[in-house]
Design a protein around this motif. Structure first.
Motif, mmCIF file in Angstrom:
data_model
loop_
_atom_site.group_PDB
_atom_site.id
_atom_site.type_symbol
_atom_site.label_atom_id
_atom_site.label_comp_id
_atom_site.label_asym_id
_atom_site.label_seq_id
_atom_site.Cartn_x
_atom_site.Cartn_y
_atom_site.Cartn_z
ATOM 1 N N PRO A 18 0.823 -1.227 0.000
ATOM 2 C CA PRO A 18 0.000 0.000 0.000
ATOM 3 C C PRO A 18 0.854 1.274 0.000
ATOM 4 C CG PRO A 18 0.108 -0.906 2.201
ATOM 5 C CD PRO A 18 0.932 -1.822 1.335
ATOM 6 N N ILE A 19 1.765 1.381 -0.981
ATOM 7 C CA ILE A 19 2.702 2.511 -0.932
ATOM 8 C C ILE A 19 1.995 3.855 -1.080
ATOM 9 C CG2 ILE A 19 4.789 1.265 -1.619
ATOM 10 C CD1 ILE A 19 4.393 2.385 -4.450
ATOM 11 N N VAL A 20 0.963 3.891 -1.915
ATOM 12 C CA VAL A 20 0.284 5.177 -2.131
ATOM 13 C C VAL A 20 -0.477 5.597 -0.871
ATOM 14 C CG1 VAL A 20 -1.510 6.327 -3.470
ATOM 15 C CG2 VAL A 20 0.163 4.893 -4.631
ATOM 16 N N HIS A 21 -1.096 4.635 -0.216
ATOM 17 C CA HIS A 21 -1.848 4.975 0.999
ATOM 18 C C HIS A 21 -0.938 5.423 2.147
ATOM 19 C CE1 HIS A 21 -4.940 2.957 -1.341
ATOM 20 N NE2 HIS A 21 -5.725 3.808 -0.735
ATOM 21 N N ARG A 22 0.304 5.005 2.069
ATOM 22 C CA ARG A 22 1.237 5.466 3.120
ATOM 23 C C ARG A 22 1.550 6.954 2.987
ATOM 24 N NH1 ARG A 22 6.108 1.658 4.393
ATOM 25 N NH2 ARG A 22 6.551 3.442 5.725
ATOM 26 N N LEU A 23 1.271 7.528 1.816
ATOM 27 C CA LEU A 23 1.447 8.982 1.672
ATOM 28 C C LEU A 23 0.548 9.717 2.657
ATOM 29 C CD1 LEU A 23 1.480 9.433 -2.219
ATOM 30 C CD2 LEU A 23 3.449 9.415 -0.675
ATOM 31 N N VAL A 24 -0.630 9.167 2.875
ATOM 32 C CA VAL A 24 -1.587 9.779 3.816
ATOM 33 C C VAL A 24 -1.171 9.476 5.247
ATOM 34 C CG1 VAL A 24 -3.989 9.813 4.572
ATOM 35 C CG2 VAL A 24 -3.442 9.493 2.141
ATOM 36 N N ARG A 54 5.307 21.305 1.478
ATOM 37 C CA ARG A 54 6.452 20.973 0.627
ATOM 38 C C ARG A 54 7.355 19.912 1.252
ATOM 39 N NH1 ARG A 54 7.953 21.812 -4.765
ATOM 40 N NH2 ARG A 54 9.453 20.129 -4.740
ATOM 41 N N ALA A 55 7.635 20.062 2.560
ATOM 42 C CA ALA A 55 8.546 19.117 3.209
ATOM 43 C C ALA A 55 7.958 17.712 3.199
ATOM 44 C CB ALA A 55 8.830 19.575 4.640
ATOM 45 N N CYS A 56 6.643 17.619 3.499
ATOM 46 C CA CYS A 56 5.981 16.306 3.491
ATOM 47 C C CYS A 56 5.981 15.727 2.077
ATOM 48 C CB CYS A 56 4.543 16.425 3.996
ATOM 49 S SG CYS A 56 4.432 16.835 5.734
ATOM 50 N N ILE A 61 7.628 11.696 -1.767
ATOM 51 C CA ILE A 61 8.147 11.315 -3.090
ATOM 52 C C ILE A 61 9.412 10.476 -2.929
ATOM 53 C CG2 ILE A 61 9.182 12.214 -5.228
ATOM 54 C CD1 ILE A 61 6.132 12.551 -5.103
ATOM 55 N N ALA A 62 10.260 10.867 -1.979
ATOM 56 C CA ALA A 62 11.480 10.085 -1.729
ATOM 57 C C ALA A 62 11.115 8.663 -1.304
ATOM 58 C CB ALA A 62 12.331 10.773 -0.660
ATOM 59 N N PHE A 63 10.075 8.556 -0.455
ATOM 60 C CA PHE A 63 9.623 7.227 -0.020
ATOM 61 C C PHE A 63 9.156 6.387 -1.215
ATOM 62 C CE2 PHE A 63 5.618 4.917 0.660
ATOM 63 C CZ PHE A 63 6.140 3.795 1.296
ATOM 64 N N LEU A 64 8.378 6.998 -2.124
ATOM 65 C CA LEU A 64 7.891 6.243 -3.287
ATOM 66 C C LEU A 64 9.055 5.729 -4.122
ATOM 67 C CD1 LEU A 64 4.919 8.517 -4.465
ATOM 68 C CD2 LEU A 64 4.756 6.340 -3.270
ATOM 69 N N LYS A 65 10.055 6.587 -4.318
ATOM 70 C CA LYS A 65 11.221 6.181 -5.121
ATOM 71 C C LYS A 65 12.015 5.081 -4.427
ATOM 72 C CE LYS A 65 11.802 10.552 -7.585
ATOM 73 N NZ LYS A 65 12.566 11.803 -7.688
ATOM 74 N N GLU A 66 12.191 5.235 -3.101
ATOM 75 C CA GLU A 66 12.923 4.201 -2.339
ATOM 76 C C GLU A 66 12.182 2.861 -2.391
ATOM 77 O OE1 GLU A 66 13.196 5.943 1.512
ATOM 78 O OE2 GLU A 66 14.564 7.505 0.791
ATOM 79 N N SER A 67 10.872 2.932 -2.519
ATOM 80 C CA SER A 67 10.068 1.708 -2.565
ATOM 81 C C SER A 67 10.191 1.004 -3.910
ATOM 82 C CB SER A 67 8.593 2.030 -2.321
ATOM 83 O OG SER A 67 8.434 2.624 -1.058
ATOM 84 N N GLY A 68 10.785 1.683 -4.888
ATOM 85 C CA GLY A 68 10.994 1.041 -6.194
ATOM 86 C C GLY A 68 10.112 1.590 -7.297
#
Ligand code: SF4
Ligand code: SF4
Length: 136
Positions: A18-24, A54-56, A61-68
């Motif tokens: 659930p990578i997208v839901h972790r954004l929330v 902006r910081a969040c 975005i960094a998290f999404l990239k790190e997730s692959g």
């Protein structure tokens, strides 16, 4: 920060996470899914509109990239120069999102920017360069 649009590309290995839901949950961001293409055995694509500070946003975005996931900023837009277009329909063949369509009665080629995922395939395909990238 104004809402930002990104194109997310990811492989099968990420589909169950659930990578997208972790954004929330983890990054205090809101999102709308503007488009999703989740087909078996193919690369998955999702266009998201993301809101938050902006910081969040940067951390998310960094998290999404790190997730692959591949994250592509689509602040770029595609515009159609109606004066150049001679409705040859070449762009309708390459457009993967349904943003370009042809009216079968009039044979007029129409463009709906809301459906465009800014893949730019039409830009190189259009003989008179009617489909153009606009940045900003
Ligand atoms: S860039 Fe062109 S081909 Fe790609 S989705 Fe937008 S209109 Fe369609
Ligand atoms: S390829 Fe160019 S000229 Fe042909 S229909 Fe598309 S926008 Fe018009």
């Amino acid at each position: 920060m104004a809402a930002k649009r990104v194109l997310l590309r990811f492989s099968n290995s990420l589909i169950s996470k659930p990578i997208v839901h972790r954004l929330v949950k983890d990054y205090d961001l809101g999102f709308n899914i503007l488009k999703a293409q989740i087909l078996p055995d193919e690369e998955k694509e999702m266009v998201l509109e993301i809101e938050g500070n902006r910081a969040c946003y940067d951390k998310g975005i960094a998290f999404l990239k790190e997730s692959g996931a591949e994250v592509i900023n689509i602040e770029k837009r595609i515009v159609k120069d109606e004066e150049r277009c001679y409705h040859c329909s070449a762009c309708t063949v390459v457009c993967p999102s349904g943003a370009i369509s042809i009216d079968r009665e009039t044979m007029v080629v129409g463009y709906d920017p809301e459906q465009c995922i800014v893949c730019e395939l039409c830009v190189g395909t259009c003989p008179p360069r009617a489909m153009q990238v606009e940045i900003g």
